[in-house]
Design an enzyme around this catalytic site. Structure first.
Site, PDB file in Angstrom:
ATOM      1  CD  GLU A  94       2.286 -16.960  28.237  1.00  0.00           C
ATOM      2  OE1 GLU A  94       1.260 -16.358  27.894  1.00  0.00           O
ATOM      3  OE2 GLU A  94       3.422 -16.538  28.000  1.00  0.00           O
TER       4      GLU A  94
ATOM      5  CB  SER B 180       0.887  -9.107  22.939  1.00  0.00           C
ATOM      6  OG  SER B 180       0.715  -8.534  24.201  1.00  0.00           O
TER       7      SER B 180
ATOM      8  CB  SER C 282      -0.731 -19.235  22.430  1.00  0.00           C
ATOM      9  OG  SER C 282       0.625 -18.921  22.533  1.00  0.00           O
TER      10      SER C 282
ATOM     11  NE  ARG D 167       2.411 -21.267  21.484  1.00  0.00           N
ATOM     12  CZ  ARG D 167       2.823 -20.850  20.291  1.00  0.00           C
ATOM     13  NH1 ARG D 167       3.398 -21.703  19.465  1.00  0.00           N
ATOM     14  NH2 ARG D 167       2.643 -19.592  19.913  1.00  0.00           N
TER      15      ARG D 167
HETATM   16  N1  LIG Z   1      -6.910  -1.469  28.150  1.00  0.00           N
HETATM   17  C1  LIG Z   1      -6.181  -2.112  27.220  1.00  0.00           C
HETATM   18  N2  LIG Z   1      -4.939  -1.680  26.913  1.00  0.00           N
HETATM   19  C2  LIG Z   1      -4.198  -2.299  25.985  1.00  0.00           C
HETATM   20  N3  LIG Z   1      -4.629  -3.360  25.290  1.00  0.00           N
HETATM   21  C3  LIG Z   1      -5.853  -3.842  25.544  1.00  0.00           C
HETATM   22  C4  LIG Z   1      -6.686  -3.245  26.520  1.00  0.00           C
HETATM   23  N4  LIG Z   1      -7.836  -3.928  26.576  1.00  0.00           N
HETATM   24  C5  LIG Z   1      -7.752  -4.909  25.672  1.00  0.00           C
HETATM   25  N5  LIG Z   1      -6.562  -4.862  25.030  1.00  0.00           N
HETATM   26  C6  LIG Z   1      -6.161  -5.811  23.978  1.00  0.00           C
HETATM   27  O1  LIG Z   1      -5.696  -6.951  24.625  1.00  0.00           O
HETATM   28  C7  LIG Z   1      -4.403  -7.319  24.148  1.00  0.00           C
HETATM   29  C8  LIG Z   1      -3.617  -7.904  25.271  1.00  0.00           C
HETATM   30  O2  LIG Z   1      -4.303  -9.036  25.699  1.00  0.00           O
HETATM   31  P1  LIG Z   1      -3.820  -9.905  26.921  1.00  0.00           P
HETATM   32  O3  LIG Z   1      -4.654 -11.147  26.906  1.00  0.00           O
HETATM   33  O4  LIG Z   1      -3.843  -9.125  28.160  1.00  0.00           O
HETATM   34  O5  LIG Z   1      -2.358 -10.259  26.434  1.00  0.00           O
HETATM   35  P2  LIG Z   1      -0.925 -10.061  27.070  1.00  0.00           P
HETATM   36  O6  LIG Z   1      -0.852 -11.135  28.095  1.00  0.00           O
HETATM   37  O7  LIG Z   1      -0.018 -10.283  25.925  1.00  0.00           O
HETATM   38  O8  LIG Z   1      -0.830  -8.698  27.648  1.00  0.00           O
HETATM   39  C9  LIG Z   1      -3.836  -6.037  23.589  1.00  0.00           C
HETATM   40  O9  LIG Z   1      -2.881  -6.303  22.590  1.00  0.00           O
HETATM   41  C10 LIG Z   1      -5.062  -5.357  23.041  1.00  0.00           C
HETATM   42  O10 LIG Z   1      -5.382  -5.817  21.766  1.00  0.00           O
HETATM   43  C1  LIG Z   2       4.928 -15.410  23.009  1.00  0.00           C
HETATM   44  C2  LIG Z   2       3.495 -15.481  23.475  1.00  0.00           C
HETATM   45  C3  LIG Z   2       3.200 -16.865  24.027  1.00  0.00           C
HETATM   46  C4  LIG Z   2       3.337 -14.472  24.631  1.00  0.00           C
HETATM   47  O1  LIG Z   2       1.987 -14.450  25.071  1.00  0.00           O
HETATM   48  P1  LIG Z   2       1.111 -13.067  25.132  1.00  0.00           P
HETATM   49  O2  LIG Z   2       1.795 -12.150  26.096  1.00  0.00           O
HETATM   50  O3  LIG Z   2       1.072 -12.507  23.749  1.00  0.00           O
HETATM   51  O4  LIG Z   2      -0.254 -13.485  25.613  1.00  0.00           O
HETATM   52  C5  LIG Z   2       2.492 -15.128  22.331  1.00  0.00           C
HETATM   53  O5  LIG Z   2       2.646 -13.809  21.987  1.00  0.00           O
HETATM   54  C6  LIG Z   2       2.625 -15.988  21.090  1.00  0.00           C
HETATM   55  O6  LIG Z   2       2.366 -17.152  21.123  1.00  0.00           O
HETATM   56  N1  LIG Z   2       2.983 -15.363  19.964  1.00  0.00           N
HETATM   57  C7  LIG Z   2       2.979 -16.001  18.652  1.00  0.00           C
HETATM   58  C8  LIG Z   2       4.283 -16.667  18.373  1.00  0.00           C
HETATM   59  C9  LIG Z   2       4.145 -17.543  17.133  1.00  0.00           C
HETATM   60  O7  LIG Z   2       3.693 -18.677  17.276  1.00  0.00           O
HETATM   61  O8  LIG Z   2       4.431 -17.070  16.051  1.00  0.00           O
END
Ligand SMILES: Nc1ncnc2c1ncn2[C@@H]1O[C@H](COP(=O)(O)OP(=O)(O)O)[C@@H](O)[C@H]1O
Ligand SMILES: CC(C)(COP(=O)(O)O)[C@@H](O)C(=O)NCCC(=O)O
Length: 508
Positions: free
Chosen positions: A231, A282, A285, A297
């Site tokens: 990713e 979520s 990074s 990273r």
């Molecule tokens: N429609 C949505 N539903 C849920 N979360 C959203 C939405 N739009 C933006 N977000 C925000 O974006 C974050 C997820 O970002 P994203 O870059 O897609 O990460 P991930 O790859 O972890 O899903 C959520 O935790 C929330 O803060």
């Molecule tokens: C595990 C992850 C790479 C997953 O990516 P995400 O789905 O959150 O975009 C990210 O949530 C992360 O780097 N979390 C923080 C972990 C830490 O360094 O404490």
């Protein structure tokens, strides 16, 4: 914002296939096969293009029930159509997913902790002849994806992000950006099946944790394999591609120190290196990026977009990110947080801490009367400010540590979230006395999926062979030693610049 493509022929990219799904070789009796991407750049511009997505013509004698036969276009045909080198060999196996990527539809998928991002390439240069031969299911998928902006329960197409006039693998077309909740994956798979996708697509390029987590579901439910990419690799590739495609991809906030007056302005990111990249999904990074295939990273935090949304739902009873942001827009964190002035009665001059600075996030909420007077909006705002400031602080420390002066923030936490962006821009500028710049990108959370889709780009893959970047390793670590930690071994040039940690520009 609709984006019209720029010339990307010079773009080079080195995505690494994390794990080839189909590790069991499928023997075939064919005598020729196309080397799919390696020789793409040698294709004469005048080479006649024929129907590239016709399905059915077979070259490999794979078993009848194999996903490699009826659904796949002939490698030979593909190669000739595209001017690729046809190699006489009996070593042809159907175990090379890159061969399968050639047949449309082309997708890149990033299955994240909260949202799944899907980038779809819609060919716009279809000739009438091709149209006649195009499989009906392929046509209907294209129509379905491009004519709608909502799919299933949680699917949305971000039409304002659409990129037109993009060239990928010598095809001209548009890129569509679609997202849905990762918890809705079951429905997505059912929909994919229902729309005939399972008959057309054998391998999906995927990244994000969900590419691992849902691998079996894809295989069992729709007979699709996931070609997995890292990713963070795809994130960077996607960013570089988008920046080249779109002149106004990157922006900053002018007058960042005055949040009320700060305004979005385009930033020339054509000389990007080095920079700190903060992906707020979520979780968070943080990467130090030295070149297209040269990054590490450096940090991360679990207090990210997921934390904001989770806490906001708990504290305010809201149910969606959009609702949380709307509440936050109307609230006031000063009713929730303890400010420097609440403690000092004014500024803490000696160390430049002004009275209106947050001294303690949620610091007033231990008091019953204060608790009873705050609104849902105030709580949402305070949650947003808390999470954002914390991310800003860690990002700034990373930039300081790495001696870099640009901090690029991406990820869907920034979606419809100008409060967070302005706060981050402020934090970068104010706390660094103007030496750090916070930068943002229009396609926010889609870069991982976009980077995945670029696997389809013959030019990019071909450029791998020519590029001076000789980074090939795939290991990842989060130690602080750049040499050990770098995602790819460095060539002489990049290692030289790496020794010097100063934030100087590296030519792309
Ligand atoms: N429609 C949505 N539903 C849920 N979360 C959203 C939405 N739009 C933006 N977000 C925000 O974006 C974050 C997820 O970002 P994203 O870059 O897609 O990460 P991930 O790859 O972890 O899903 C959520 O935790 C929330 O803060
Ligand atoms: C595990 C992850 C790479 C997953 O990516 P995400 O789905 O959150 O975009 C990210 O949530 C992360 O780097 N979390 C923080 C972990 C830490 O360094 O404490």
């Amino acid at each position: 914002m609709k984006v019209t493509g720029r010339d990307v022929s010079k773009f080079s990219c080195n995505l690494k296939l994390m794990k080839l799904q189909n590790s069991t070789e499928k023997k075939c009796t064919c005598t020729t096969f196309a080397v799919p991407v390696i020789t793409m750049h040698k294709t004469p511009k005048t080479h006649a293009r024929k129907s590239p997505w016709r399905s059915g013509s077979k070259i490999c004698n794979t078993p009848q029930n194999s996903p490699f036969n009826s659904r796949q276009r002939s490698y030979k045909t593909i190669g000739r159509e595209r001017g690729e080198k046809i190699t006489n060999s009996c070593s042809c196996t159907a175990s090379r997913p890159e061969d399968e990527y050639l047949s449309m539809p082309w997708f890149g998928m990033d299955i994240g902790g909260t949202l799944t991002k899907l980038v779809y390439f819609e060919p716009k240069d279809i000739t009438p002849g091709e149209q006649d031969e195009e499989a009906e299911s392929l046509r209907s998928i294209r129509r379905y994806l491009t004519k709608n902006s909502a799919y299933g329960k949680t699917g949305h197409r971000d039409a304002h992000l659409q990129m037109d006039n993009v060239e990928i693998r010598k095809r001209k077309g548009s890129l569509h950006f679609i997202r849905f909740q990762t918890t809705d994956m079951g429905n997505f798979l059912s929909l994919a099946k229902q729309k005939g996708m399972a008959e057309l697509v054998t391998t999906v390029c995927a990244t994000g944790g969900g590419a691992f987590k849902f691998e079996n579901d894809f295989r069992e439910q729709v007979n699709m394999k996931l070609a997995k990419f890292d990713e963070l690799d795809t994130l960077i590739k996607g960013i570089l591609f988008a920046e080249i495609q779109n002149r106004t991809e990157c922006y900053y906030y002018e007058n960042a120190r005055d949040i009320m007056k700060s305004e979005k302005k385009a930033f020339d990111f054509s000389q990007p290196y080095p920079f700190i990249l903060v992906n707020v999904g979520s979780g968070v990074s943080i990467l130090a990026v030295y070149g297209p295939d040269n990054y590490k990273r450096v940090s991360g935090t679990s207090l990210g977009g997921g934390t904001f949304l989770g806490l906001c739902c708990l504290l305010t009873g809201c149910n969606t990110f959009e609702e949380a942001i709307q509440l936050a827009t109307k609230g006031d964190n000063r009713k929730v947080d303890k400010l420097v002035r609440d403690i000092y009665g004014g500024d803490y001059d000696r160390f430049g801490l002004t009275g209106d600075l947050v001294a303690s996030s949620f610091g007033q909420m231990h008091l019953k009367d204060k608790r009873s007077s705050v609104s849902r909006e105030d709580l949402a705002n305070a949650t947003l400010v808390t999470i954002t400031n914390n991310i800003g602080l860690i990002a700034r420390m990373c930039a300081l540590n790495e001696k870099m002066d640009k901090v690029v923030f991406v990820g869907n936490f920034l979606r419809v979230n100008p409060i967070a962006m302005k706060l981050l821009a402020y934090a970068m500028e104010f706390w660094s006395n103007g030496t750090l710049k916070g930068l943002f990108l229009e396609h926010e959370g889609y870069f991982g999926a976009l980077g995945c889709l670029l696997q389809f780009n013959g030019e990019i893959a071909a450029a791998l062979n020519d590029t001076s970047d000789k980074c090939t390793a795939t290991s990842q670590s989060s130690t602080t030693d750049k040499r050990e930690n770098c995602m790819s071994p460095l060539d002489d040039t990049s290692s030289a610049s790496n020794d010097d940690n100063s934030p100087k520009e590296t030519q792309r």
